[in-house]
Design a protein around this motif. Structure first.
Motif, PDB file in Angstrom:
ATOM      1  N   PHE A  13       0.846  -1.206   0.000  1.00 34.51           N
ATOM      2  CA  PHE A  13       0.000   0.000   0.000  1.00 34.51           C
ATOM      3  C   PHE A  13       0.882   1.258   0.000  1.00 34.51           C
ATOM      4  O   PHE A  13       0.671   2.183  -0.792  1.00 34.51           O
ATOM      5  CB  PHE A  13      -0.906  -0.033   1.241  1.00 34.51           C
ATOM      6  N   GLN A  14       1.875   1.266   0.886  1.00 39.49           N
ATOM      7  CA  GLN A  14       2.752   2.438   0.987  1.00 39.49           C
ATOM      8  C   GLN A  14       3.555   2.622  -0.297  1.00 39.49           C
ATOM      9  O   GLN A  14       3.757   3.743  -0.766  1.00 39.49           O
ATOM     10  CB  GLN A  14       3.697   2.272   2.187  1.00 39.49           C
ATOM     11  N   ASP A  71     -10.444   7.672   3.608  1.00 34.88           N
ATOM     12  CA  ASP A  71     -10.982   8.198   2.352  1.00 34.88           C
ATOM     13  C   ASP A  71     -11.505   7.060   1.457  1.00 34.88           C
ATOM     14  O   ASP A  71     -12.499   7.215   0.765  1.00 34.88           O
ATOM     15  CB  ASP A  71      -9.867   8.984   1.639  1.00 34.88           C
ATOM     16  N   GLN A  72     -10.812   5.923   1.466  1.00 36.17           N
ATOM     17  CA  GLN A  72     -11.223   4.788   0.630  1.00 36.17           C
ATOM     18  C   GLN A  72     -12.240   3.897   1.353  1.00 36.17           C
ATOM     19  O   GLN A  72     -12.642   2.857   0.820  1.00 36.17           O
ATOM     20  CB  GLN A  72      -9.995   3.958   0.231  1.00 36.17           C
TER      21      GLN A  72
ATOM     22  N   LYS B  90      -5.853   1.092  -5.115  1.00 37.07           N
ATOM     23  CA  LYS B  90      -4.596   0.861  -5.842  1.00 37.07           C
ATOM     24  C   LYS B  90      -4.184  -0.609  -5.796  1.00 37.07           C
ATOM     25  O   LYS B  90      -3.003  -0.946  -5.900  1.00 37.07           O
ATOM     26  CB  LYS B  90      -3.489   1.760  -5.304  1.00 37.07           C
ATOM     27  N   PHE B  91      -5.180  -1.463  -5.609  1.00 35.76           N
ATOM     28  CA  PHE B  91      -4.962  -2.905  -5.663  1.00 35.76           C
ATOM     29  C   PHE B  91      -5.940  -3.478  -6.688  1.00 35.76           C
ATOM     30  O   PHE B  91      -7.015  -2.914  -6.901  1.00 35.76           O
ATOM     31  CB  PHE B  91      -5.233  -3.545  -4.299  1.00 35.76           C
ATOM     32  N   THR B  92      -5.562  -4.575  -7.322  1.00 32.12           N
ATOM     33  CA  THR B  92      -6.474  -5.191  -8.291  1.00 32.12           C
ATOM     34  C   THR B  92      -7.590  -5.924  -7.528  1.00 32.12           C
ATOM     35  O   THR B  92      -7.498  -6.099  -6.300  1.00 32.12           O
ATOM     36  CB  THR B  92      -5.728  -6.210  -9.179  1.00 32.12           C
ATOM     37  N   THR B 126      -7.432  -5.874 -12.895  1.00 31.37           N
ATOM     38  CA  THR B 126      -7.567  -4.416 -13.047  1.00 31.37           C
ATOM     39  C   THR B 126      -7.601  -3.750 -11.677  1.00 31.37           C
ATOM     40  O   THR B 126      -8.226  -4.273 -10.749  1.00 31.37           O
ATOM     41  CB  THR B 126      -8.895  -4.103 -13.791  1.00 31.37           C
ATOM     42  N   PHE B 127      -6.935  -2.594 -11.564  1.00 25.66           N
ATOM     43  CA  PHE B 127      -7.003  -1.847 -10.302  1.00 25.66           C
ATOM     44  C   PHE B 127      -8.444  -1.414 -10.048  1.00 25.66           C
ATOM     45  O   PHE B 127      -9.149  -0.995 -10.978  1.00 25.66           O
ATOM     46  CB  PHE B 127      -6.102  -0.610 -10.354  1.00 25.66           C
ATOM     47  N   VAL B 128      -8.845  -1.483  -8.800  1.00 26.40           N
ATOM     48  CA  VAL B 128     -10.227  -1.131  -8.438  1.00 26.40           C
ATOM     49  C   VAL B 128     -10.526   0.337  -8.777  1.00 26.40           C
ATOM     50  O   VAL B 128     -11.667   0.683  -9.070  1.00 26.40           O
ATOM     51  CB  VAL B 128     -10.463  -1.435  -6.934  1.00 26.40           C
ATOM     52  N   SER B 129      -9.489   1.174  -8.780  1.00 27.02           N
ATOM     53  CA  SER B 129      -9.701   2.592  -9.117  1.00 27.02           C
ATOM     54  C   SER B 129     -10.269   2.747 -10.528  1.00 27.02           C
ATOM     55  O   SER B 129     -10.907   3.755 -10.831  1.00 27.02           O
ATOM     56  CB  SER B 129      -8.394   3.376  -8.983  1.00 27.02           C
TER      57      SER B 129
END
Lengths: 233, 284
Positions: A13-14, A71-72, B90-92, B126-129
């Motif tokens: 994550f970081q 936020d997420q 930022k993770f799939t 795919t990234f969740v974003s």
């Protein structure tokens, strides 16, 4: 096993949020500064960088992490799994302490080579980092926005940075010993001078006590203001 | 499975209860719908049941044990899909599922198989974003069921989904019921509730005004009549007839004989009508 999963996830994550890139750039700047000064100026700058930046990076990063996760909306989903608050805080603390410790050792190596009293230096770097991470967690959960977090963070760092006036000789007082950061500066001074037995012992005990107290506050406030507050939103 | 009696809750700093002494029970293998407008107390009740709110009054027993005394092992048995997707952007999708599955001690369903259930198999990397809201909602739901929990808490599960995916999700919910899972569904979508729920509770202003099955409610509260639309002299007309003596109703028989009937429906109330009639409030 769960703690390891959390730790691995936190590191990725970081990394993906570019925390490491940002800090490697800052380290490169410090490298160029330290390698271009010498004598007393180098002593002062090295201790100052260790005290005010590498040790404190976890303080700012952990706030950023919690605010990003808030936020997420991922904190809600984490705390309807078997994850305990202690495991969550452990993961954040270990991942950021490792980063902070590597940065501190790098600065020390660049300035003076391998420290003679490496264990004492390491204890100072690690205990100071964990203290600031717990403080960062406690402040982040009481801050509703990024701006409020940074405002609160600056106020707290200014208070904790007071012992620097003793280190540079502007004002000396025995009262400074109550600050955890006095112990931090003392333990980092092992790079440039010999410490007395009392200085070593008192500094380590001070940092350990501050860590215990701040961990208790961080854990309690995290549950009260982050998890239960999430329930209200 | 879940027995709630006299449940009360007040947020710290507030001078009024949000949940005002409600009673209900949910049996194993039942889909229980909790229906109400925004601010009615349904989400607060769900948050108490999933232990992200503490300090409730009254009693909540899960399999006979008081909820407040249950440890983190309780979370092994429940799956929660919140109204708004909460995933690591930022993770799939696969990384998200793998991470959450690593937090449970039970063996979780393979992420690829899960993604196939809701048509996301090609988007696992795919990234969740980059996901749309509907895709996030589907992934959110899959995360809630991946560890095969005994109790599922679903908050507006079909919100933001296209009809085809809403259908698939409803089929999975029915399948979970078939496996004996207990499902607590919070919604203000009456059509979803009507289709899925064995029983529904109407909650308004923190109190439950009614609990029954959608079918019973529709029969009890509905009008026992049929409405016929037919064409007469090139004009579309409609008429309604009581069900009680419909086999002897000459006018109804005459219309049928003309062969001009366009539509014919029984006039039972919709759940929404019954909700408004019972609570005096609309589901907004």
């Amino acid at each position: 096993m769960r703690a390891i999963s959390l730790l691995k996830h936190d590191i990725i994550f970081q990394f993906r949020h570019r925390f490491y890139y940002a800090y490697f750039f800052i380290l490169a700047v410090y490298y160029s500064i330290i390698t271009n000064v010498s004598g007393v100026a180098k002593d002062f700058l090295t201790i100052f960088i260790l005290f005010s930046d590498t040790t404190v990076l976890g303080f700012f990063f952990v706030g950023g992490l919690i605010l990003l996760e808030r936020d997420q909306n991922t904190l809600q989903s984490i705390f309807v799994t078997p994850v305990k608050v202690g495991e969550y805080l452990f993961s954040k603390t270990v991942s950021l302490t490792v980063l902070s410790y590597i940065a501190s050792v790098f600065i020390a190596l660049v300035a003076y080579g391998f420290p003679d009293q490496f264990l004492l230096f390491s204890a100072g770097a690690i205990l100071s980092s964990t203290f600031f991470i717990f403080t960062g967690i406690a402040i982040a959960v009481r801050s509703k926005t990024v701006n409020k977090y940074f405002f609160n963070a600056i106020v707290f760092t200014m208070i904790f940075f007071v012992p620097i006036v003793d280190f540079v000789g502007i004002f000396k007082s025995r009262l400074f010993v109550v600050f955890p950061t006095y112990a931090t500066v003392t333990l980092f001074s092992v790079l440039i001078r010999e410490l007395t037995f009392f200085e070593k012992t008192a500094s380590l005990i001070s940092l350990l006590l501050w860590n215990c107290g701040m961990f208790f506050v961080a854990k309690k406030w995290f549950y009260r203001f982050e998890i239960l507050k999430n329930g209200k939103n | 499975m879940i027995d709630v009696s006299g449940l009360k809750f007040r947020y710290p700093g507030s001078d009024a209860d949000v949940v005002k002494g409600i009673d209900f029970s949910v049996s194993r293998g039942e889909i229980f719908g909790f229906l109400g407008p925004s601010g009615a107390g349904k989400s607060t009740t769900q948050k108490i049941l999933i232990k992200i709110l503490s300090g409730y009054g009254g009693s909540i027993k899960v399999e006979g044990n008081e909820l407040s005394s249950l440890d983190s092992g309780y979370f092994e048995k429940i799956g929660v899909a919140f109204e708004f997707p909460n995933l690591y952007s930022k993770f799939t999708a696969v990384e998200n599922l793998n991470f959450f599955s690593s937090l449970y001690s039970a063996k979780c369903t393979d992420p690829q198989k899960l993604l196939e259930m809701l048509g996301l198999e090609k988007d696992g990397g795919t990234f969740v974003s980059a996901y749309s809201k509907g895709m996030k909602m589907r992934l959110n739901f899959l995360r809630a069921i991946m560890h095969n929990p005994e109790i599922l808490f679903l908050d507006e599960p079909t919100s933001g989904l296209d009809p085809a995916n809403a259908r698939k999700m409803k089929d999975i919910i029915k399948m979970k019921k078939g496996e004996g899972k207990t499902i607590f569904l919070t919604t203000h979508d009456m059509h979803t509730a009507e289709e899925l729920c064995d029983r529904v509770a109407f909650i308004v202003d923190g109190s439950i005004s009614l609990i029954d099955s959608p079918r019973n409610l529709k029969i009890k509260k509905g009008k026992k009549a049929v409405k016929v639309e037919y064409v007469e002299e090139n004009i579309l007309k409609s008429d309604s007839f009581p069900l009680d003596d419909i086999n002897e109703n000459k006018r109804f028989q005459d219309i049928l004989k003309t062969g001009s009937v366009e539509t014919i429906h029984t006039m039972e109330s919709t759940l929404e009508d019954i909700f408004i009639e019972t609570t005096g409030r609309r589901l907004l």
